[in-house]
Write an enzyme that holds these catalytic residues in place. Structure first.
Site, PDB file in Angstrom:
ATOM      1  N   CYS A 353      58.279  14.936  49.001  1.00 38.74           N
ATOM      2  CA  CYS A 353      59.413  14.099  49.398  1.00 38.74           C
ATOM      3  C   CYS A 353      60.025  14.474  50.749  1.00 38.74           C
ATOM      4  O   CYS A 353      60.370  13.564  51.530  1.00 38.74           O
ATOM      5  CB  CYS A 353      60.471  14.053  48.305  1.00 38.74           C
ATOM      6  SG  CYS A 353      60.855  15.610  47.518  1.00 38.74           S
ATOM      7  N   ARG A 382      52.091  25.092  43.420  1.00 37.83           N
ATOM      8  CA  ARG A 382      53.237  25.709  42.760  1.00 37.83           C
ATOM      9  C   ARG A 382      52.804  27.011  42.094  1.00 37.83           C
ATOM     10  O   ARG A 382      51.753  27.064  41.452  1.00 37.83           O
ATOM     11  CB  ARG A 382      53.853  24.752  41.740  1.00 37.83           C
ATOM     12  CG  ARG A 382      54.397  23.513  42.428  1.00 37.83           C
ATOM     13  CD  ARG A 382      55.113  22.565  41.511  1.00 37.83           C
ATOM     14  NE  ARG A 382      55.514  21.366  42.231  1.00 37.83           N
ATOM     15  CZ  ARG A 382      56.036  20.294  41.667  1.00 37.83           C
ATOM     16  NH1 ARG A 382      56.234  20.273  40.363  1.00 37.83           N
ATOM     17  NH2 ARG A 382      56.364  19.243  42.398  1.00 37.83           N
ATOM     18  N   GLN A 400      49.483  14.956  43.427  1.00 34.53           N
ATOM     19  CA  GLN A 400      50.425  13.991  42.868  1.00 34.53           C
ATOM     20  C   GLN A 400      50.160  12.602  43.441  1.00 34.53           C
ATOM     21  O   GLN A 400      49.904  12.455  44.632  1.00 34.53           O
ATOM     22  CB  GLN A 400      51.860  14.387  43.205  1.00 34.53           C
ATOM     23  CG  GLN A 400      52.360  15.617  42.486  1.00 34.53           C
ATOM     24  CD  GLN A 400      53.827  15.868  42.773  1.00 34.53           C
ATOM     25  OE1 GLN A 400      54.246  15.862  43.924  1.00 34.53           O
ATOM     26  NE2 GLN A 400      54.619  16.081  41.733  1.00 34.53           N
ATOM     27  N   ASP A 402      52.160  10.294  44.476  1.00 37.39           N
ATOM     28  CA  ASP A 402      53.588  10.391  44.764  1.00 37.39           C
ATOM     29  C   ASP A 402      54.054   9.196  45.585  1.00 37.39           C
ATOM     30  O   ASP A 402      53.412   8.827  46.577  1.00 37.39           O
ATOM     31  CB  ASP A 402      53.834  11.676  45.553  1.00 37.39           C
ATOM     32  CG  ASP A 402      55.164  12.311  45.220  1.00 37.39           C
ATOM     33  OD1 ASP A 402      55.889  11.753  44.385  1.00 37.39           O
ATOM     34  OD2 ASP A 402      55.471  13.361  45.802  1.00 37.39           O
ATOM     35  N   HIS A 404      57.707   7.329  47.315  1.00 37.68           N
ATOM     36  CA  HIS A 404      59.141   7.371  47.599  1.00 37.68           C
ATOM     37  C   HIS A 404      59.549   6.026  48.171  1.00 37.68           C
ATOM     38  O   HIS A 404      58.926   5.529  49.110  1.00 37.68           O
ATOM     39  CB  HIS A 404      59.469   8.515  48.550  1.00 37.68           C
ATOM     40  CG  HIS A 404      59.222   9.854  47.926  1.00 37.68           C
ATOM     41  ND1 HIS A 404      58.027  10.520  48.083  1.00 37.68           N
ATOM     42  CD2 HIS A 404      59.988  10.610  47.107  1.00 37.68           C
ATOM     43  CE1 HIS A 404      58.075  11.648  47.386  1.00 37.68           C
ATOM     44  NE2 HIS A 404      59.245  11.724  46.786  1.00 37.68           N
ATOM     45  N   LYS A 485      66.868  11.047  36.137  1.00 39.75           N
ATOM     46  CA  LYS A 485      65.525  10.459  36.120  1.00 39.75           C
ATOM     47  C   LYS A 485      65.222   9.827  34.770  1.00 39.75           C
ATOM     48  O   LYS A 485      65.796  10.190  33.741  1.00 39.75           O
ATOM     49  CB  LYS A 485      64.466  11.518  36.437  1.00 39.75           C
ATOM     50  CG  LYS A 485      64.268  12.568  35.351  1.00 39.75           C
ATOM     51  CD  LYS A 485      63.152  13.556  35.718  1.00 39.75           C
ATOM     52  CE  LYS A 485      63.012  14.636  34.649  1.00 39.75           C
ATOM     53  NZ  LYS A 485      61.958  15.617  34.979  1.00 39.75           N
ATOM     54  N   HIS A 531      62.377   8.476  43.812  1.00 41.16           N
ATOM     55  CA  HIS A 531      61.176   9.304  43.697  1.00 41.16           C
ATOM     56  C   HIS A 531      60.364   8.783  42.508  1.00 41.16           C
ATOM     57  O   HIS A 531      60.926   8.552  41.433  1.00 41.16           O
ATOM     58  CB  HIS A 531      61.532  10.767  43.416  1.00 41.16           C
ATOM     59  CG  HIS A 531      62.431  11.397  44.429  1.00 41.16           C
ATOM     60  ND1 HIS A 531      62.027  12.419  45.251  1.00 41.16           N
ATOM     61  CD2 HIS A 531      63.735  11.170  44.738  1.00 41.16           C
ATOM     62  CE1 HIS A 531      63.034  12.798  46.015  1.00 41.16           C
ATOM     63  NE2 HIS A 531      64.090  12.048  45.724  1.00 41.16           N
TER      64      HIS A 531
END
Length: 658
Positions: A353, A382, A400, A402, A404, A485, A531
């Protein structure tokens, strides 16, 4: 004796009852054998508790969540007693209930062997048959230390008394209230058989433990810290009936067959080589095909939905994560910094992000561009502890899917609704259909922004979730630091729940990055940021689908959609022509031209879970036909080649299971 008035709550019903002073909860519910405890003012109490005037009492059934926890925690105590009767030198750690079972940690000279678990289980049966009573008593810190002087780990826990809670399970032993010890007393003589530091509550007697089994043992650091000594942990399970225990063990056996790590090896899909490191997977050609097809379909659907693809690097200067706030909140989950460029810290990115924010901010933005939807298959890293890394479902490096989304405040609700609908529809395309939603709200100890902003964001998400008509479950305090979320929870083919997509509403990162767009009136306005990770990660979603389908992927995802099996060498060329024609139609078809006998070829490809086998002998070759063998073992003979090809194409295009 005086009268005591109490109110009994059962679901929505209220019953007022008058009893005498000193009446226990056990006497209040005499004859109701499924009740194992009571809840009073939100606190669980043993059945030995003497009810007081004016109290409102809720009975706790053994089959309820609290009842199962009490059953399993009591069984953990029986296990610990059995261990110390067999191994008197064993020192006690903690023994909390966990999902579907319990465990207890022990400090012993050598690890437990499977034969040891059998002996412990036998001893537990003896203890249960004795009908020992669980008896609670309040003690002072000094008295507890004196009684448990030979238990060093219990002494450490006594020092924790007063802490609100402990993630390591220590709160089953001590808490913020009074210190208590539970005695296991002989049912006939009242003689002390065993004792443990514990908050409780417990079952009245060991005879109420109807069905249990010890499952396995493992090593575990004391209180979950790698700085502490490694103890031996024994896991077990306990259920209200033998039938429920049997059903659970059958479920575990089925889950083991579906374990993605096992199937990944058997089907030659992926591996996690020691030479690379724990939590870092490589995909083999067959697994690579499945992953590519998953990604390609997702790309196509995202393009149709108006997303734009972006790409970002794997590492960045640490200042970026200082700006986003991630170094303040998630530094423990990030890999250590690399010293580059004259002492500047660089980090492997744990999320995408902040970089997407920089793309948004690379030039001026107009309200006419919004909503702006960025999408990336972004690989992140991670630093998960070795004890929690698990195949592809908990990895250290993963990709991911991902996205946004940047939109105006006015567009926010509609965009969230559109995003959640898109997420659910795409998950259904991959074969997951049983969902519920979870709404994660603010952690009062870990958040940025104003209470008013959080309240607006939370209520907006709640309304969007409710529109889907799915069950909505609360997750208090489960939000990330920057916003609430919605999590999509999906049940797989055997009823397990997996967290899939997350949609987070964020008013805070646009503020931290000073993101702006030009509104219709010429003013500079702050966008709202959404997100959204649809799969969560490609690797984890791959594992979920692998277990959901037990490796038997639908034909559109299968690495090999059909394999040609010649009865003899004379039929190979005919099948190769069939395969070539199939490939021109975009199908993945192979021909097994090995020297193995036909039946062995069939067995081999059944093990690989190929959707279709195309078998050809003299009769088919002369007639221009093939014989279809399906994954379930059924067969259809004399199918014209063009119809056989069309059947495969139809099944692939419809994305159905065969």
């Amino acid at each position: 004796m005086s009268d005591v008035r109490v109110i009994i709550h059962r679901d929505s019903e209220r019953e007022e009852r008058v009893v005498t002073t000193g009446t226990t909860a056990a006497e209040l519910f005499s004859g109701e054998r499924t009740i194992v405890a009571v809840r009073i003012a939100g606190e669980l109490k043993d059945l030995a508790y003497a009810v007081a005037d004016g109290e409102e009492i809720e009975p706790v059934e053994i089959s309820s969540k609290d009842g199962l926890d009490i059953l399993r925690h009591s069984t953990a105590h029986v296990m610990a007693q059995a261990v110390q009767e067999l191994y008197p030198e064993a020192k006690l750690g903690i023994g909390p209930p966990v999902k579907d079972g319990f465990y207890y940690d022990f400090d012993v000279e050598k690890p437990f062997h499977p034969d040891d678990l059998k002996a412990i289980e036998k001893k537990m049966q003896e203890i249960i048959k004795r009908g020992q009573k669980f008896s609670r008593r309040v003690v002072t810190d000094e008295a507890a230390r004196e009684e448990l002087a030979d238990e060093p780990y219990k002494l450490e826990l006594i020092g924790l008394k007063g802490s609100a809670s402990h993630d390591d399970g220590a709160d089953v032993e001590v808490g913020a209230g009074e210190l208590t010890i539970y005695d296991n007393l002989d049912a006939k003589t009242g003689e002390l058989c065993w004792k443990d530091l514990c908050r409780g509550p417990h079952l009245p007697t060991t005879r109420i433990i109807p069905a249990f089994k010890l499952m396995r043992n493992a090593s575990a650091y004391w209180r979950g810290s790698e700085k502490n000594k490694q103890l031996q942990r024994i896991y077990g399970t306990a259920w209200p009936s033998k039938d429920e225990l049997k059903a659970h063990l059958e479920f575990l056996a089925e889950a083991e067959k579906r374990d993605h790590r096992r199937l990944g090896s058997e089907l030659d899909l992926f591996s996690i080589p020691d030479d690379i490191g724990s939590g870092l997977a490589v995909f083999h050609p067959r697994g690579g095909i499945i992953r590519r097809v998953m990604e390609d379909y997702s790309r196509t659907r995202h393009e149709q939905e108006g997303y734009e693809f972006v790409y970002t690097p794997h590492a960045t200067k640490g200042a970026l994560f200082e700006k986003s706030g991630h170094l303040d909140w998630y530094a423990d989950g990030m890999y250590p910094p690399m010293q580059l460029d004259a002492g500047v810290d660089y980090y492997l990115k744990p999320m995408n992000c902040p970089m997407h924010n920089l793309i948004f901010d690379a030039r001026g933005r107009s309200y006419r561009e919004l909503p702006l939807r960025f999408f990336e298959f972004g690989t992140v890293y991670r630093y998960e502890k070795s004890g929690v890394v698990h195949g592809l479902t908990r990895a250290r490096g993963f990709t991911q899917d991902d996205a946004h989304i940047y939109c105006t405040r006015e567009q926010m609700a509609e965009e969230l609704d559109r995003t959640l609908t898109f997420v659910l529809d795409l998950l259904r395309d991959y074969g997951l259909t049983d969902f519920f939603l979870e709404l994660s709200t603010k952690d009062p100890e870990k958040f940025v922004g104003s209470d008013e902003t959080w309240e607006e964001a939370t209520e907006t998400l709640r309304k969007v979730a409710e529109k889907q008509g799915l069950e909505l479950v609360a997750d208090p305090g489960g939000a990330a630091f920057y916003g609430p979320k919605i999590s999509v929870q999906a049940r797989d083919a055997i009823g397990r729940t997996w967290q899939m997509s997350t949609i987070q509403l964020d008013f805070n990162l646009p503020e931290r990055f000073d993101l702006e767009y030009t509104a219709g009136d010429g003013s500079r306005q702050r966008p709202v940021m959404i997100h959204r990770a649809l799969f969560g990660s490609i690797e984890r979603f791959f594992a979920v689908l692998l277990e959901h389908y037990a490796g038997a992927f639908p034909a559109w995802l299968a690495p090999v959609q059909a394999v040609g099996i010649p009865i003899g060498d004379a039929h190979i060329e005919y099948l190769q022509e069939f395969a070539a024609e199939a490939k021109r139609k975009g199908l993945r078809v192979e021909v097994d031209a090995s020297s193995d006998r036909m039946q062995k070829k069939i067995r081999n490809h059944q093990k690989l879970k190929v959707p279709f086998m195309i078998i050809v002998g003299d009769e088919d070759m002369h007639a221009g036909t093939v014989s279809f063998r399906y994954r379930d073992g059924s067969q259809k003979n004399g199918v014209p080649r063009d119809l056989a090809l069309q059947e495969i194409v139809d099944v692939v295009e419809r994305r159905v299971q065969v």
